[in-house]
Scaffold this active site. Structure first.
Site, PDB file in Angstrom:
ATOM      1  N   ASN A 105      -5.107  -4.185  -3.389  1.00 24.51           N
ATOM      2  CA  ASN A 105      -5.385  -2.762  -3.562  1.00 24.51           C
ATOM      3  C   ASN A 105      -5.316  -2.466  -5.060  1.00 24.51           C
ATOM      4  O   ASN A 105      -4.231  -2.376  -5.629  1.00 24.51           O
ATOM      5  CB  ASN A 105      -4.333  -1.956  -2.783  1.00 24.51           C
ATOM      6  CG  ASN A 105      -4.378  -0.475  -3.104  1.00 24.51           C
ATOM      7  OD1 ASN A 105      -5.345   0.025  -3.675  1.00 24.51           O
ATOM      8  ND2 ASN A 105      -3.329   0.240  -2.726  1.00 24.51           N
TER       9      ASN A 105
ATOM     10  N   LYS B 130      -6.003   0.164  -6.597  1.00 26.19           N
ATOM     11  CA  LYS B 130      -5.696   1.568  -6.927  1.00 26.19           C
ATOM     12  C   LYS B 130      -6.688   2.058  -7.989  1.00 26.19           C
ATOM     13  O   LYS B 130      -7.821   1.606  -8.002  1.00 26.19           O
ATOM     14  CB  LYS B 130      -4.231   1.716  -7.355  1.00 26.19           C
ATOM     15  CG  LYS B 130      -3.292   1.045  -6.345  1.00 26.19           C
ATOM     16  CD  LYS B 130      -1.850   1.378  -6.550  1.00 26.19           C
ATOM     17  CE  LYS B 130      -1.021   0.632  -5.503  1.00 26.19           C
ATOM     18  NZ  LYS B 130       0.383   1.007  -5.525  1.00 26.19           N
TER      19      LYS B 130
ATOM     20  N   HIS C  41      -2.746   5.469   2.617  1.00 28.14           N
ATOM     21  CA  HIS C  41      -1.792   4.920   1.649  1.00 28.14           C
ATOM     22  C   HIS C  41      -0.799   6.013   1.254  1.00 28.14           C
ATOM     23  O   HIS C  41      -1.169   7.174   1.111  1.00 28.14           O
ATOM     24  CB  HIS C  41      -2.528   4.384   0.419  1.00 28.14           C
ATOM     25  CG  HIS C  41      -1.644   3.590  -0.481  1.00 28.14           C
ATOM     26  ND1 HIS C  41      -0.753   4.177  -1.345  1.00 28.14           N
ATOM     27  CD2 HIS C  41      -1.471   2.250  -0.614  1.00 28.14           C
ATOM     28  CE1 HIS C  41      -0.072   3.230  -1.983  1.00 28.14           C
ATOM     29  NE2 HIS C  41      -0.497   2.049  -1.555  1.00 28.14           N
TER      30      HIS C  41
ATOM     31  N   GLU D 173       0.449   6.853  -1.468  1.00 18.74           N
ATOM     32  CA  GLU D 173       0.105   7.623  -2.667  1.00 18.74           C
ATOM     33  C   GLU D 173      -0.823   8.773  -2.298  1.00 18.74           C
ATOM     34  O   GLU D 173      -0.723   9.871  -2.857  1.00 18.74           O
ATOM     35  CB  GLU D 173      -0.524   6.697  -3.719  1.00 18.74           C
ATOM     36  CG  GLU D 173       0.555   5.848  -4.380  1.00 18.74           C
ATOM     37  CD  GLU D 173       0.086   4.505  -4.900  1.00 18.74           C
ATOM     38  OE1 GLU D 173      -1.132   4.277  -4.994  1.00 18.74           O
ATOM     39  OE2 GLU D 173       0.957   3.666  -5.203  1.00 18.74           O
TER      40      GLU D 173
ATOM     41  N   GLU E 271       4.534  -0.485   4.229  1.00 19.10           N
ATOM     42  CA  GLU E 271       4.790  -0.388   2.787  1.00 19.10           C
ATOM     43  C   GLU E 271       5.890   0.641   2.524  1.00 19.10           C
ATOM     44  O   GLU E 271       5.601   1.837   2.399  1.00 19.10           O
ATOM     45  CB  GLU E 271       3.513   0.046   2.059  1.00 19.10           C
ATOM     46  CG  GLU E 271       2.366  -0.930   2.191  1.00 19.10           C
ATOM     47  CD  GLU E 271       1.391  -0.792   1.020  1.00 19.10           C
ATOM     48  OE1 GLU E 271       1.110  -1.807   0.388  1.00 19.10           O
ATOM     49  OE2 GLU E 271       0.949   0.338   0.732  1.00 19.10           O
TER      50      GLU E 271
ATOM     51  N   GLY F 260       5.330  -0.651  -6.346  1.00 15.83           N
ATOM     52  CA  GLY F 260       5.293  -0.567  -7.809  1.00 15.83           C
ATOM     53  C   GLY F 260       6.672  -0.590  -8.441  1.00 15.83           C
ATOM     54  O   GLY F 260       6.835  -0.282  -9.617  1.00 15.83           O
TER      55      GLY F 260
ATOM     56  N   SER G 293       5.610  -4.509  -4.097  1.00 15.19           N
ATOM     57  CA  SER G 293       6.124  -5.468  -5.084  1.00 15.19           C
ATOM     58  C   SER G 293       6.042  -6.922  -4.612  1.00 15.19           C
ATOM     59  O   SER G 293       6.945  -7.726  -4.872  1.00 15.19           O
ATOM     60  CB  SER G 293       7.557  -5.101  -5.500  1.00 15.19           C
ATOM     61  OG  SER G 293       7.563  -3.811  -6.094  1.00 15.19           O
TER      62      SER G 293
HETATM   63  P1  PGA Z   1       2.552  -2.902  -5.400  1.00 16.07           P
HETATM   64  O1  PGA Z   1       1.693  -1.868  -4.522  1.00 16.07           O
HETATM   65  O2  PGA Z   1       2.186  -4.290  -4.934  1.00 16.07           O
HETATM   66  O3  PGA Z   1       2.117  -2.631  -6.816  1.00 16.07           O
HETATM   67  O4  PGA Z   1       3.980  -2.601  -5.153  1.00 16.07           O
HETATM   68  C1  PGA Z   1       1.439  -2.097  -3.160  1.00 16.07           C
HETATM   69  C2  PGA Z   1       0.580  -0.995  -2.603  1.00 16.07           C
HETATM   70  O5  PGA Z   1       0.758   0.159  -2.991  1.00 16.07           O
HETATM   71  O6  PGA Z   1      -0.293  -1.265  -1.767  1.00 16.07           O
END
Ligand code: PGA
Length: 250
Positions: A9, A11, A93, A95, A165, A171, A211
């Site tokens: 992903n 983003k 997601h 976010e 997640e 992140g 992460s």
């Molecule tokens: P990350 O994000 O691997 O940077 O923690 C995962 C995600 O948001 O899908």
């Protein structure tokens, strides 16, 4: 036996030449016993189609609007994605839920629209740190899955992908432990069983995300209810992403 899946992903990253550079490396991955998917931003999907077409690597979108066409300024329809060769779409997601106010019901409409277009939804669910501290992880992720899959029929459920997640691990540089992730993915599989029965629960692929990197992917894949990973930051570093995939396919 469920096939492992590694999905990237990106983003809101990968403008201009950066997307092509990353896609060119991903295109060279060697096929094996795992699926590999990248979800670049909308603006790089035609580049993904150009560079990944003819390889085993598949591509998808990070979002979609659940209507076929019309007065939805700034939005992208399922048919626009399939026209660019997308076979996958991330739905819900955290976010988008947090920054853009996406509700469980709206996410459910997106899952339905993605299935109707012949793509595979990757339905994201996960709890905040506060919800985990309050012992509410199971109820939060189960609610998100139930609402996200309200419009799905039992015979479609096995081809879905769900990504667990935890918001506190995204992140953060600090992933959930494999045991924490396995516990939640087990609840999610149990939830799919309650909703759709054994065949769906056995077939649905459940990913961990938050992460993940080349140093911890093996610990997640060793868990019985974790079928792969949704990768954010590490999917932007081509070598790291390929290394994660190589572990999964081995
Ligand atoms: P990350 O994000 O691997 O940077 O923690 C995962 C995600 O948001 O899908």
């Amino acid at each position: 036996m469920r096939r492992a899946l590694i999905a990237g992903n990106w983003k809101m990253n990968g403008a201009g030449d950066a997307a092509a550079a990353l896609l060119q490396v991903v295109a060279k991955a060697e096929p094996g016993a795992a699926d590999l998917v990248v979800c670049p931003p909308f603006t790089a999907l035609s580049e993904a189609q150009r560079l990944l077409c003819g390889t085993f690597v598949q591509w998808g979108a990070q979002n979609v609007y659940p209507a076929p066409s019309g007065a939805y300024t700034g939005e992208i329809s399922p048919a626009m994605l399939t026209a660019l060769g997308c076979r996958w779409c991330i739905c819900g997601h955290s976010e988008r839920r947090q920054l853009l106010g996406e509700t469980d019901g709206f996410v459910g409409q997106k899952v339905r629209a993605v299935l109707d277009a012949g793509m595979t939804p990757i339905l994201c669910v996960g709890e905040t740190a506060g919800e985990r501290q309050d012992g509410r992880t199971a109820s939060v992720v189960e609610r998100e899955v139930e609402k996200g899959l309200t419009e799905v029929a039992a015979d479609e459920a096995a081809r879905l992908v769900i990504a667990y997640e935890p918001i506190w691990a995204i992140g953060a540089g600090q992933a959930a432990t494999a045991e924490e992730a396995e516990e939640a993915c087990g609840w999610l599989r149990e939830c799919v069983f309650r909703l759709f029965g054994r065949a769906a629960a056995d077939g649905v692929r459940i990913l961990y995300g938050g992460s993940v990197g080349s140093g911890n992917i093996a610990s997640f894949l060793a868990m019985p209810d974790i079928d792969g990973a949704l990768i954010g930051g590490a999917s932007l570093r081509a070598d790291e992403f390929i290394s994660i995939y190589n572990t999964a396919k081995a």
